[in-house]
Design a protein around this motif. Structure first.
Motif, PDB file in Angstrom:
ATOM      1  N   LEU A   1       1.406   6.222  -7.052  1.00  0.00           N
ATOM      2  CA  LEU A   1       0.262   7.046  -7.478  1.00  0.00           C
ATOM      3  C   LEU A   1       0.619   8.526  -7.416  1.00  0.00           C
ATOM      4  O   LEU A   1       0.301   9.279  -8.336  1.00  0.00           O
ATOM      5  N   TYR A   2       1.285   8.934  -6.359  1.00  0.00           N
ATOM      6  CA  TYR A   2       1.703  10.337  -6.234  1.00  0.00           C
ATOM      7  C   TYR A   2       2.604  10.738  -7.407  1.00  0.00           C
ATOM      8  O   TYR A   2       2.408  11.781  -8.030  1.00  0.00           O
TER       9      TYR A   2
ATOM     10  N   LEU B   1      -4.444   0.191  -6.110  1.00  0.00           N
ATOM     11  CA  LEU B   1      -4.382   0.632  -4.719  1.00  0.00           C
ATOM     12  C   LEU B   1      -5.696   0.312  -3.998  1.00  0.00           C
ATOM     13  O   LEU B   1      -5.690  -0.222  -2.881  1.00  0.00           O
TER      14      LEU B   1
ATOM     15  N   ILE C   1      -3.090   2.434 -11.514  1.00  0.00           N
ATOM     16  CA  ILE C   1      -2.453   2.407 -10.195  1.00  0.00           C
ATOM     17  C   ILE C   1      -3.478   2.676  -9.101  1.00  0.00           C
ATOM     18  O   ILE C   1      -3.469   2.035  -8.045  1.00  0.00           O
ATOM     19  N   PHE C   2      -4.403   3.609  -9.356  1.00  0.00           N
ATOM     20  CA  PHE C   2      -5.445   3.908  -8.373  1.00  0.00           C
ATOM     21  C   PHE C   2      -6.338   2.685  -8.130  1.00  0.00           C
ATOM     22  O   PHE C   2      -6.649   2.348  -6.980  1.00  0.00           O
TER      23      PHE C   2
ATOM     24  N   CYS D   1      -5.869  -3.376  -3.374  1.00  0.00           N
ATOM     25  CA  CYS D   1      -4.991  -3.779  -2.272  1.00  0.00           C
ATOM     26  C   CYS D   1      -5.612  -3.437  -0.923  1.00  0.00           C
ATOM     27  O   CYS D   1      -5.454  -4.189   0.042  1.00  0.00           O
ATOM     28  N   ILE D   2      -6.320  -2.318  -0.858  1.00  0.00           N
ATOM     29  CA  ILE D   2      -7.036  -1.978   0.375  1.00  0.00           C
ATOM     30  C   ILE D   2      -8.124  -3.016   0.630  1.00  0.00           C
ATOM     31  O   ILE D   2      -8.283  -3.498   1.760  1.00  0.00           O
TER      32      ILE D   2
ATOM     33  N   TYR E   1       3.952   1.494  -1.156  1.00  0.00           N
ATOM     34  CA  TYR E   1       4.583   1.555  -2.483  1.00  0.00           C
ATOM     35  C   TYR E   1       3.609   2.103  -3.529  1.00  0.00           C
ATOM     36  O   TYR E   1       3.961   2.977  -4.319  1.00  0.00           O
ATOM     37  N   LEU E   2       2.382   1.602  -3.534  1.00  0.00           N
ATOM     38  CA  LEU E   2       1.395   2.058  -4.511  1.00  0.00           C
ATOM     39  C   LEU E   2       0.992   3.510  -4.284  1.00  0.00           C
ATOM     40  O   LEU E   2       0.733   4.239  -5.247  1.00  0.00           O
ATOM     41  N   ALA E   3       0.951   3.943  -3.029  1.00  0.00           N
ATOM     42  CA  ALA E   3       0.631   5.344  -2.744  1.00  0.00           C
ATOM     43  C   ALA E   3       1.722   6.265  -3.291  1.00  0.00           C
ATOM     44  O   ALA E   3       1.424   7.300  -3.903  1.00  0.00           O
TER      45      ALA E   3
ATOM     46  N   LEU F   1       0.830  -1.210   0.000  1.00  0.00           N
ATOM     47  CA  LEU F   1       0.000   0.000   0.000  1.00  0.00           C
ATOM     48  C   LEU F   1       0.859   1.252   0.000  1.00  0.00           C
ATOM     49  O   LEU F   1       0.568   2.217  -0.722  1.00  0.00           O
TER      50      LEU F   1
END
Length: 178
Positions: free
Chosen positions: A110-111, A150, A146-147, A153-154, A105-107, A103
């Protein structure tokens, strides 16, 4: 609160299933483009400069949009040396711990992708090639993929925590292991 989490996971799973099944068909688009490029070069003696690059964009969209669906199908690689010998509860605990890292890494990803997409849109960025296509469309697809991954994954993290706590995940979430 718990009902909201169940609803969230069901909606996220449904969206990623839909997008993932759509993205499977992008492979046919990529194959058609490469087939056309080969036909054009050999039969028509008129090579096209855009085919390989467009096929790369299709491939990028394929794996970016299919990431969440791959998580649903448990299709990502694991080191199975110890994992397969553990109980489902212990596996869920391990998945929860590694899920936190994923999570994060994906955040960060995404940024960075949002920043890159904003730059691409602001400056009308084009690729440095003979065809020189605009990069904004594939970068927007990158942000969406990617969103969605994410969010998936949540959803997976919620299910893993419930399973680690000993709850009947199949009964609560339905097709968790399908």
């Amino acid at each position: 609160m718990f009902k909201a989490l169940v609803t969230f996971t069901r909606y996220v799973d449904a969206i990623n299933r839909l997008v993932g099944r759509f993205s499977m068909y992008l492979m046919f688009g990529m194959m058609f483009i490469l087939l056309y490029a080969s036909f054009s070069r050999t039969v028509l003696n008129s090579p096209v400069v855009w085919a390989v690059e467009l096929a790369q964009f299709f491939m990028a969209a394929y794996y970016l949009l299919g990431g969440g669906y791959s998580i649903i199908l448990h299709g990502h690689v694991r080191m199975d040396v110890l994992y397969s010998k553990w109980s489902p509860k212990k596996r869920a605990l391990a998945d929860s711990l590694t899920g936190v890292v994923l999570l994060f890494y994906l955040a960060v990803l995404l940024y960075g992708s949002v920043s890159s997409t904003a730059y691409s849109l602001q400056y009308n960025q084009h690729n440095y090639s003979a065809w020189a296509p605009p990069l904004a469309p594939i970068k927007i697809i990158m942000v969406i993929g990617i969103f969605l991954m994410l969010l998936q994954c949540i959803s997976r993290f919620i299910k893993d925590v419930c399973m680690a706590k000993g709850l009947d995940v199949r009964k609560i979430f339905g097709d968790y292991l399908s």
